[in-house]
Design a protein around this motif. Sequence first.
Motif, PDB file in Angstrom:
ATOM      1  N   VAL A 164       0.828  -1.206   0.000  1.00 26.57           N
ATOM      2  CA  VAL A 164       0.000   0.000   0.000  1.00 26.57           C
ATOM      3  C   VAL A 164       0.863   1.256   0.000  1.00 26.57           C
ATOM      4  N   LEU A 165       1.882   1.285   0.830  1.00 30.51           N
ATOM      5  CA  LEU A 165       2.732   2.474   0.931  1.00 30.51           C
ATOM      6  C   LEU A 165       3.476   2.751  -0.370  1.00 30.51           C
ATOM      7  N   THR A 166       3.933   1.700  -1.038  1.00 24.77           N
ATOM      8  CA  THR A 166       4.622   1.860  -2.318  1.00 24.77           C
ATOM      9  C   THR A 166       3.681   2.436  -3.367  1.00 24.77           C
ATOM     10  N   TRP A 167       2.444   1.947  -3.389  1.00 20.86           N
ATOM     11  CA  TRP A 167       1.451   2.447  -4.346  1.00 20.86           C
ATOM     12  C   TRP A 167       1.134   3.919  -4.090  1.00 20.86           C
ATOM     13  N   ILE A 168       0.963   4.260  -2.828  1.00 16.16           N
ATOM     14  CA  ILE A 168       0.666   5.649  -2.487  1.00 16.16           C
ATOM     15  C   ILE A 168       1.813   6.561  -2.907  1.00 16.16           C
ATOM     16  N   GLN A 169       3.034   6.162  -2.589  1.00 20.99           N
ATOM     17  CA  GLN A 169       4.187   6.983  -2.916  1.00 20.99           C
ATOM     18  C   GLN A 169       4.316   7.181  -4.427  1.00 20.99           C
ATOM     19  N   ALA A 170       3.987   6.150  -5.199  1.00 24.34           N
ATOM     20  CA  ALA A 170       4.106   6.230  -6.650  1.00 24.34           C
ATOM     21  C   ALA A 170       3.020   7.082  -7.293  1.00 24.34           C
TER      22      ALA A 170
END
Length: 265
Positions: free
Chosen positions: A115-121
């Motif tokens: 989830v955090l990777t998706w948000i950051q991207a």
Amino acid sequence: MKFNFHNKQSNLPIPDGFYYVDQDNYYIANLNEPAVGNPEKYLYSDSATSCIIVVVEGKNTKGDPIVALAHLSRTERFETFFEIVENNFVGPVDVFAQGGNPANAEASQTNSETVLTWIQANRTSRASSGASWSITNVTLALGLGNPQEDNRGSYGINLMLMTVSNDSFKLTMKDRDPTGGLQILYCVFGLKVAPVIHLHHRGTAFTANEINSLVAMANLPKNDWVGLLKKTQAEVLKISSTPNCEVPWFYEEIRQAALYVKEHL
């Protein structure tokens, strides 16, 4: 959009227009085009341990306000939901998420990182590059501790007040799984059958082929779900990625699914 997170246990009655979204299911409500006969007023999910419940709020290509809620357990299912967001949302998007508990469980860590990777991207800076949508506001409650405390396994959005909260509701087994056990089989085996069932739309019936495939997979000797009917609660809990923190109704849901297999062979 408002957020109401609290540390008190709640067990509220089910309100009108309540839509329960089970594990590895998703639902999108269009506030300008509510469902005929039962307009959506509340989207909700619970029973999340290492899973994460995600709420996305924004607009579609027509400018209609839309809200998506998904309860996600595995990387492939997160990625499928992310594609659904990509295909349905335009412009600034708000993201809310709760789950990934207990924090030291491998599945919790994997899901939180996903989830955090998706948000950051997909943060606001994307908009300057011409992207059709980007995440503007983020509110997260990930890896906070025992999922059976402080309503950490419950999450939903009141569409009348546009408020996301961790309120919990009093639900029966049938409220959580109107399929009578098939839902659990899908969660466990949906990514292993052919064709793969990546992510199920809440309220859409499983096809006859999907049912047959899931039952057949559960009945393989290496899985032997009918055999679970003879096992103790402690043995059945080993199916979970977080056996020491599961919801009280987990055992009965697994038994219901095992009975479903037995009855559909």
